[in-house]
Design an enzyme around this catalytic site. Sequence first.
Site, mmCIF file in Angstrom:
data_model
loop_
_atom_site.group_PDB
_atom_site.id
_atom_site.type_symbol
_atom_site.label_atom_id
_atom_site.label_comp_id
_atom_site.label_asym_id
_atom_site.label_seq_id
_atom_site.Cartn_x
_atom_site.Cartn_y
_atom_site.Cartn_z
ATOM 1 C CG PHE A 206 -1.910 -0.858 1.064
ATOM 2 C CD1 PHE A 206 -3.212 -0.538 0.447
ATOM 3 C CD2 PHE A 206 -1.939 -2.209 1.714
ATOM 4 C CE1 PHE A 206 -4.122 -1.583 0.259
ATOM 5 C CE2 PHE A 206 -2.963 -3.275 1.513
ATOM 6 C CZ PHE A 206 -4.156 -2.573 0.957
ATOM 7 C CG HIS A 207 2.483 3.186 -3.073
ATOM 8 N ND1 HIS A 207 2.010 2.136 -3.650
ATOM 9 C CD2 HIS A 207 2.796 4.083 -4.003
ATOM 10 C CE1 HIS A 207 1.977 2.316 -4.988
ATOM 11 N NE2 HIS A 207 2.671 3.538 -5.019
ATOM 12 N NE ARG A 208 -1.244 5.232 -6.478
ATOM 13 C CZ ARG A 208 -0.498 4.529 -7.103
ATOM 14 N NH1 ARG A 208 -0.870 3.388 -7.268
ATOM 15 N NH2 ARG A 208 0.676 5.073 -7.876
ATOM 16 C CG ASP A 283 -2.287 1.189 -2.617
ATOM 17 O OD1 ASP A 283 -1.094 0.631 -3.031
ATOM 18 O OD2 ASP A 283 -2.442 1.969 -1.564
#
Length: 365
Positions: A206-208, A283
């Site tokens: 996850f990084h958005r 994501d």
Amino acid sequence: MKKIISVVGARPNFIKIAPVNKVLKTYSSRVKHIICHTGQHFDEKMSKVFFEDLELPKPDYNLEVHGGSHAEQTAKIMVEFEKVLLEEKPDLVIVVGDVNSTLACSITASKLHIKVAHIEAGLRSFDREMPEEINRILTDVISDFLFVTEDSGLENLDHEGIDKSKVHFVGNVMIDSLYHYLPKIEKSNILKELKLTSKDYILFTFHRPRNVDSKIYLTELVDSINQLARRSTCVFPVHPRTANKLQEFGLNTKLHSNIIITEPIGYIDFMCLVKSARLIITDSGGIQEESTYLGVQCITVRDNTERPVTVKVGTNQLIGRKLSKVINAANKILDNDLKKGNIPELWDGKAAERIIDILSKKLDF
Ligand code: UDP
């Protein structure tokens, strides 16, 4: 002798330029290929390890633009890249993907009347709150050569009135890297190192900003990961942005003991984790494509995807951001209710060859 400058800035860019660099090496008597790193991702784990894993040469230029707001970063890259262009006077600038470096360098080249090739053109999430979407639209409108990975890209560019003669459906350079390095990926020791069994763990990334920047949402996300960790071993290589947010919100100590938490992992080892995962929950943009190519079950925790072929043809499921739905979808997969998938058209490891073949005819090299 023609001169081409390829721009790389962030992790996914290195993976996309590596196959282009390999093909351009075979043209070395006719083309000088220069690699310019903008410095957007600069540390060992997000940059250096990719140059080693993907056998990329040390960049000829490093603009060393680290961090800053979107405007600061884009502007600083433009100022520094203009100096490189004035010094080198290339015949072509190649940009890839959708990061700030892509936009900054394509505008700078275009204003100096230098031709621009955009690899991975035409992808659209139709969500202008994503900085990447702005980068994609603007880069495409000023590019001279637009290389497209999937059908949707052709449709999007057509709707936006981009001249068809500039657009080429060539396949996917990200998959070129995967295809090329698969034998090495299969020999990775990462499963042993992390004491994992093939097809017996969930891989999370996850990084958005939309998923990790809000305390409320990130807290719910951690709760959901913990819930799944009660059922399955989990691996979570944490992006620097996400690591900062977990720390800021005091969530870094709240992850279940069945979750193996790591720093970002190098390309070869990470792709081995992707290939051997029972399920990926992400994501990421690139991981939707890589899991489709490898036929691995993937749940995308976003409301949209700029890569719809991974849902239409591949193993990706676009579940949205409602976490109860994500948990349901994951449980179904853990119960062996699997989505069948195929490999999209032209994702065959030869995209970079097609791109350079087209460019060699257009630019006469
Ligand atoms: N990746 C990697 N190690 C990691 C996470 C990702 O090697 O720990 C690779 C993977 O190939 C992925 C690519 O980096 O497709 C881009 O990742 P990211 O999700 O950061 O970027 P996006 O594709 O969303 O722009």
